[in-house]
Write a protein that holds these residues in place. Structure first.
Motif, mmCIF file in Angstrom:
data_model
loop_
_atom_site.group_PDB
_atom_site.id
_atom_site.type_symbol
_atom_site.label_atom_id
_atom_site.label_comp_id
_atom_site.label_asym_id
_atom_site.label_seq_id
_atom_site.Cartn_x
_atom_site.Cartn_y
_atom_site.Cartn_z
ATOM 1 N N ARG A 40 0.840 -1.185 0.000
ATOM 2 C CA ARG A 40 0.000 0.000 0.000
ATOM 3 C C ARG A 40 0.877 1.237 0.000
ATOM 4 O O ARG A 40 2.021 1.195 0.450
ATOM 5 N N GLU A 59 0.998 -0.242 6.330
ATOM 6 C CA GLU A 59 0.172 -0.606 7.481
ATOM 7 C C GLU A 59 0.569 -2.004 7.953
ATOM 8 O O GLU A 59 0.957 -2.841 7.133
ATOM 9 N N SER A 77 -3.114 -7.552 8.703
ATOM 10 C CA SER A 77 -4.222 -8.004 9.536
ATOM 11 C C SER A 77 -3.968 -9.438 9.984
ATOM 12 O O SER A 77 -3.531 -10.272 9.185
ATOM 13 N N GLU A 96 -4.589 -9.406 2.422
ATOM 14 C CA GLU A 96 -4.570 -8.011 1.982
ATOM 15 C C GLU A 96 -5.755 -7.692 1.078
ATOM 16 O O GLU A 96 -6.345 -6.607 1.153
ATOM 17 N N ARG A 154 -9.008 -7.459 2.990
ATOM 18 C CA ARG A 154 -9.045 -6.161 3.657
ATOM 19 C C ARG A 154 -9.511 -5.072 2.685
ATOM 20 O O ARG A 154 -10.311 -4.197 3.048
ATOM 21 N N ARG A 200 -12.939 -2.786 3.054
ATOM 22 C CA ARG A 200 -12.902 -1.322 3.068
ATOM 23 C C ARG A 200 -13.854 -0.741 2.032
ATOM 24 O O ARG A 200 -14.498 0.288 2.273
ATOM 25 N N TYR A 218 -9.981 7.627 7.670
ATOM 26 C CA TYR A 218 -8.859 7.118 8.448
ATOM 27 C C TYR A 218 -7.978 8.264 8.961
ATOM 28 O O TYR A 218 -7.850 9.305 8.296
ATOM 29 N N ARG A 265 -4.702 8.555 9.262
ATOM 30 C CA ARG A 265 -3.366 8.756 8.703
ATOM 31 C C ARG A 265 -3.354 9.051 7.207
ATOM 32 O O ARG A 265 -2.312 9.432 6.668
ATOM 33 N N ASN A 313 -6.567 3.597 0.989
ATOM 34 C CA ASN A 313 -5.227 3.005 1.030
ATOM 35 C C ASN A 313 -5.256 1.542 0.583
ATOM 36 O O ASN A 313 -4.783 0.635 1.279
#
Length: 401
Positions: free
Chosen positions: A26, A30, A33, A38, A41, A45, A147, A149, A154
């Protein structure tokens, strides 16, 4: 030579499938998980994004208030997702990446479907134009602000690549635009994102991205026929003159003489999806055998699509699209409604540009933005609207209309 067979339900992955453990990562690093890959995830999202929820009240072909049973942009997206997963499972690709791409591919569609897109593109003609595929990338890289950050979602390199290359390669090896981008150039969103991530704009995307793209074709062919029949813009008699629908209708008639029309319509759609999916699987297996890719990058550098219709089915698909274009999309009743929708988008854009205070405070272009950036911010605001919200805004700002 690669020997490939259809596999259902297995956890094994083809050598040329995208591997989440080998993702290019990414843009903002990050930690992984502990419970999801990935690509899972990424999918999650997208599903939890604001843009995804808005698809529920965005037009596919018929406006969302024209009937409860017509497809919306959300139901279209879910059908694309189901088909993409079926293709990925049969070809032993990564189902989660294919699903993530299918779920995200229309996040940038404005209200009122392609009518809204035409109006926004015309309004933005002096500012880089408007392309719903590019807008989907803007949504996932910039406009979703959830988010702490980073802006956007992302997403992984592979998901971004698939969204950018939904229609295949954008340039040749020398970086010159090709295909649909030859005349107008590549949208800045694509070049900007690729400059940050080097998305190989000259290559084909992953097999998963190709599966999601052709699933989009299959979905709108079949459900637009279904919606067109239910709206009375198509007839079973005229469809019988087309090669593929005609063959399927003849089979249904032979097997179930006197079947109620509503059941014939459903059976036509069900069988048409099956035939198209099975053709893609068979043709893709032939291409895989011939191209013998040993990695996802080998698919990218293969020089042609690895997931595709056979030539006879490609011609049948084009015949269906031509028929839908003339009988449904360009039908007088559809064009009349869509003309009104285009007018709503045009007038809203002009009003927001001339009177930024009529926009919500969080969307008003600030004094630090130049004219091009200010216009793009108005387009972002409009593109995110649902049909209902756009109509409500129009009534608020033009009460005498």
């Amino acid at each position: 030579m690669v020997t490939q067979k259809i596999g259902f339900g297995g956890s094994d992955r083809s050598s040329f499938a995208a591997d989440p453990a080998k993702s290019r990562g990414r843009f903002f690093a990050e930690p992984p998980s502990p419970t999801r890959t990935e690509y899972q995830r990424d999918r999650d999202r997208v599903v939890h994004s604001t843009g995804f929820r808005r698809l529920r009240e965005k037009t596919q072909v018929f406006l969302v208030d024209e009937g409860d049973h017509y497809r919306t942009r959300l139901t279209h997206t879910l059908e694309v997702s189901q088909i993409a997963r079926a293709l990925a499972r049969a070809l032993r690709l990564d189902e989660d990446l294919a699903e993530a791409l299918a779920l995200a591919h229309d996040l940038g569609h404005p209200p009122f479907g392609h009518a809204g897109e035409r109006a926004l593109d015309a309004a933005m003609a002096g500012y880089g134009g408007f392309d719903h595929n590019a807008q989907s990338v803007r949504v996932v890289t910039l406009l979703e602000r959830r988010y702490p950050r980073f802006d956007g979602l992302n997403l992984t390199w592979e998901t971004l690549e698939g969204l950018v290359k939904h229609n295949g390669p954008l340039t040749d090896r020398a970086g010159r635009p090709i295909g649909r981008y030859t005349e107008r150039g590549i949208p800045h969103t694509f070049t900007n994102v690729s400059a940050q991530n080097d998305l190989w704009l000259w290559s084909w995307p992953s097999a998963e991205a190709q599966a999601a793209a052709i699933a989009d074709d299959i979905a709108y062919d079949t459900h637009d026929i279904d919606d067109g029949l239910r709206a009375g813009l198509l007839s079973l008699e005229t469809l019988a003159d087309l090669e593929l629908p005609g063959r399927i209708l003849a089979e249904i008639g032979a097997e179930h003489p006197g079947l109620a029309t509503e059941r014939v319509i459903h059976e036509l759609g069900r069988r048409l999806i099956t035939v198209l999916i099975e053709d893609v699987i068979a043709e893709s297996l032939r291409r895989i055998e011939r191209m013998a890719p040993t990695s996802s990058d080998a698919v990218r550098e293969g020089g042609e699509a690895v997931i595709a219709f056979s030539e006879p089915m490609r011609k049948a698909d084009e015949e269906i699209k031509r028929h839908l274009h003339t009988t449904v999309y360009r039908h007088e009743s559809v064009m009349s409604v869509m003309g009104e929708a285009e007018d709503i988008v045009r007038r809203l854009f002009a009003r927001y540009r001339s009177d930024p205070d009529s926009m919500p405070a969080s969307w008003r272009p600030g004094p630090d933005l130049d004219d091009r950036a200010a216009a793009r911010q108005v387009a972002d605001f409009l593109a995110g609207m649902t049909d209902r919200y756009a109509t409500a805004e129009y009534r608020r700002l033009f009460p005498a209309a």
